[in-house]
Scaffold this active site. Structure first.
Site, PDB file in Angstrom:
ATOM      1  N   GLU A  71       0.825  -1.194   0.000  1.00  0.00           N
ATOM      2  CA  GLU A  71       0.000   0.000   0.000  1.00  0.00           C
ATOM      3  C   GLU A  71       0.868   1.258   0.000  1.00  0.00           C
ATOM      4  O   GLU A  71       0.610   2.203  -0.757  1.00  0.00           O
ATOM      5  CB  GLU A  71      -0.953  -0.030   1.199  1.00  0.00           C
ATOM      6  CG  GLU A  71      -1.995  -1.126   1.118  1.00  0.00           C
ATOM      7  CD  GLU A  71      -1.465  -2.553   1.334  1.00  0.00           C
ATOM      8  OE1 GLU A  71      -2.117  -3.486   0.846  1.00  0.00           O
ATOM      9  OE2 GLU A  71      -0.414  -2.726   1.992  1.00  0.00           O
ATOM     10  N   HIS A  98       9.181  14.930  10.467  1.00  0.00           N
ATOM     11  CA  HIS A  98      10.385  14.976   9.643  1.00  0.00           C
ATOM     12  C   HIS A  98      10.119  14.789   8.159  1.00  0.00           C
ATOM     13  O   HIS A  98      10.915  15.262   7.336  1.00  0.00           O
ATOM     14  CB  HIS A  98      11.382  13.904  10.086  1.00  0.00           C
ATOM     15  CG  HIS A  98      11.938  14.160  11.446  1.00  0.00           C
ATOM     16  ND1 HIS A  98      12.981  13.415  11.962  1.00  0.00           N
ATOM     17  CD2 HIS A  98      11.623  15.057  12.409  1.00  0.00           C
ATOM     18  CE1 HIS A  98      13.269  13.846  13.183  1.00  0.00           C
ATOM     19  NE2 HIS A  98      12.451  14.848  13.473  1.00  0.00           N
TER      20      HIS A  98
END
Length: 142
Positions: A71, A98
């Site tokens: 996925e 991040h």
């Protein structure tokens, strides 16, 4: 927030659980399927969920599968998508702080339901730090 969901058969139960959780929290959910636990090919449902983010139909997307790997790979094939595969609170926090992930992938066969809901909440609520991370993000789509 408007959030698109997509899954294959392995993640169907988690998609339904997360859909109810997000709706109860006041978010708008766009369900891109699948709509049953019958076997399907994950790209047919993951790509539309990620595309919804690119098209501005959704602010973020969450996708599910057995491991979450296929996925994440499918979503990340679309330029502009930053899909993070998460399995812990820390991976969910870092993929937003991040990496400015706009799609979350989770493996329903890898984590318990209560942790999945916690990961979703962290993914939805954690802001991108920017700063030193911004230049790195910009290099992804070169």
């Amino acid at each position: 927030m408007i959030i698109a969901l997509g899954t294959d058969h392995a993640g169907f139960t988690y998609k339904e659980l997360v859909k109810a959780h997000l709706t109860q929290a006041g978010h708008t959910v766009i369900d891109k399927g699948t709509y049953s636990p019958d076997p399907v090919d994950y790209p047919d449902y993951i790509r539309p969920a990620a595309q919804a983010v690119l098209d501005g139909e959704a602010e973020r997307a969450i996708v599910f599968g057995g491991s979450g790997n296929g996925e994440a790979m499918t979503a990340n094939r679309l330029k502009g998508i930053r899909c993070g595969l998460c399995w812990s609170e820390e991976t969910a926090r870092l993929t937003r702080e991040h990496n400015d992930a706009n799609v979350l992938s989770m493996g329903a066969r890898q984590i318990p339901e209560d942790l999945a809901l916690l990961i979703v909440d962290i993914f939805i609520s954690t802001p991108f730090e920017g700063g030193r991370h911004q230049a790195r993000i910009e290099k992804l789509d070169l």
